[in-house]
Scaffold this motif. Structure first.
Motif, PDB file in Angstrom:
ATOM      1  N   ALA A  51       1.041  -1.153  -0.167  1.00  0.00           N
ATOM      2  CA  ALA A  51      -0.043   0.090  -0.051  1.00  0.00           C
ATOM      3  C   ALA A  51       0.826   1.220  -0.149  1.00  0.00           C
ATOM      4  N   ASN A  52       2.137   1.162   0.374  1.00  0.00           N
ATOM      5  CA  ASN A  52       2.916   2.327   0.481  1.00  0.00           C
ATOM      6  C   ASN A  52       3.927   2.245  -0.649  1.00  0.00           C
ATOM      7  N   ALA A  53       3.698   1.440  -2.052  1.00  0.00           N
ATOM      8  CA  ALA A  53       4.621   1.522  -2.742  1.00  0.00           C
ATOM      9  C   ALA A  53       4.166   2.429  -4.046  1.00  0.00           C
ATOM     10  N   ARG A  54       5.018   3.194  -4.830  1.00  0.00           N
ATOM     11  CA  ARG A  54       4.607   3.695  -5.966  1.00  0.00           C
ATOM     12  C   ARG A  54       4.902   2.831  -7.147  1.00  0.00           C
ATOM     13  N   ILE A  61      -8.679   0.238 -16.782  1.00  0.00           N
ATOM     14  CA  ILE A  61      -8.588  -0.134 -15.481  1.00  0.00           C
ATOM     15  C   ILE A  61      -7.482  -0.169 -14.902  1.00  0.00           C
ATOM     16  N   VAL A  62      -6.391  -0.791 -15.699  1.00  0.00           N
ATOM     17  CA  VAL A  62      -5.021  -0.415 -15.218  1.00  0.00           C
ATOM     18  C   VAL A  62      -4.497   1.090 -14.809  1.00  0.00           C
ATOM     19  N   GLY A  63      -4.889   1.650 -15.791  1.00  0.00           N
ATOM     20  CA  GLY A  63      -4.851   3.187 -15.153  1.00  0.00           C
ATOM     21  C   GLY A  63      -5.363   3.848 -14.183  1.00  0.00           C
ATOM     22  N   LYS A  64      -6.688   3.153 -13.438  1.00  0.00           N
ATOM     23  CA  LYS A  64      -7.299   3.417 -12.389  1.00  0.00           C
ATOM     24  C   LYS A  64      -6.715   2.802 -11.263  1.00  0.00           C
ATOM     25  N   ILE A  65      -6.127   1.624 -11.329  1.00  0.00           N
ATOM     26  CA  ILE A  65      -5.208   0.813 -10.540  1.00  0.00           C
ATOM     27  C   ILE A  65      -4.136   1.670 -10.124  1.00  0.00           C
ATOM     28  N   VAL A  66      -3.160   2.150 -11.166  1.00  0.00           N
ATOM     29  CA  VAL A  66      -2.108   2.836 -10.819  1.00  0.00           C
ATOM     30  C   VAL A  66      -2.274   4.177 -10.252  1.00  0.00           C
ATOM     31  N   LYS A  84      -4.960   4.816  -8.050  1.00  0.00           N
ATOM     32  CA  LYS A  84      -5.275   4.327  -6.715  1.00  0.00           C
ATOM     33  C   LYS A  84      -3.772   4.085  -5.940  1.00  0.00           C
ATOM     34  N   CYS A  85      -3.071   3.341  -6.668  1.00  0.00           N
ATOM     35  CA  CYS A  85      -1.914   2.813  -5.718  1.00  0.00           C
ATOM     36  C   CYS A  85      -0.935   3.983  -5.601  1.00  0.00           C
TER      37      CYS A  85
END
Length: 94
Positions: free
Chosen positions: A19-22, A80-85, A87-88
């Protein structure tokens, strides 16, 4: 459609394993090229990391399977990958 779901789950696992990784920009470029790029672009990108030829051949073979997904579905996956990135990267503590 099953391949799409598997691809998304693997992407989620690679991008947000902490959760703390870019998200690593190189990983993002590799995923984008894997999904939307040509086979030549992908081979060139993989070669820049210096892996063994067998690894490149295996990943290009997998890309041939992904290339059978319709372009519309690839765009949906990339959104979807863009949204995941996003959010992360939001969860990252500077």
């Amino acid at each position: 459609m099953r391949l799409c779901i598997s691809l998304l789950l693997v992407t989620l696992a690679l991008c947000c394993y902490q959760a703390n990784a870019r998200v690593c920009p190189s990983l993002l470029k590799e995923l984008t090229t894997f999904l939307l790029g040509t086979e030549d672009e992908y081979t060139t990108l993989l070669g820049s990391f210096g892996p063994p030829r067998e690894v490149i051949a295996a990943k290009v073979e997998l890309k041939e399977c992904v290339d059978q997904i319709s372009f519309g579905h690839k765009l949906l996956i990339s959104e979807i990958v863009g949204k995941i990135v996003a959010k992360c990267n939001q969860l990252t503590v500077p």
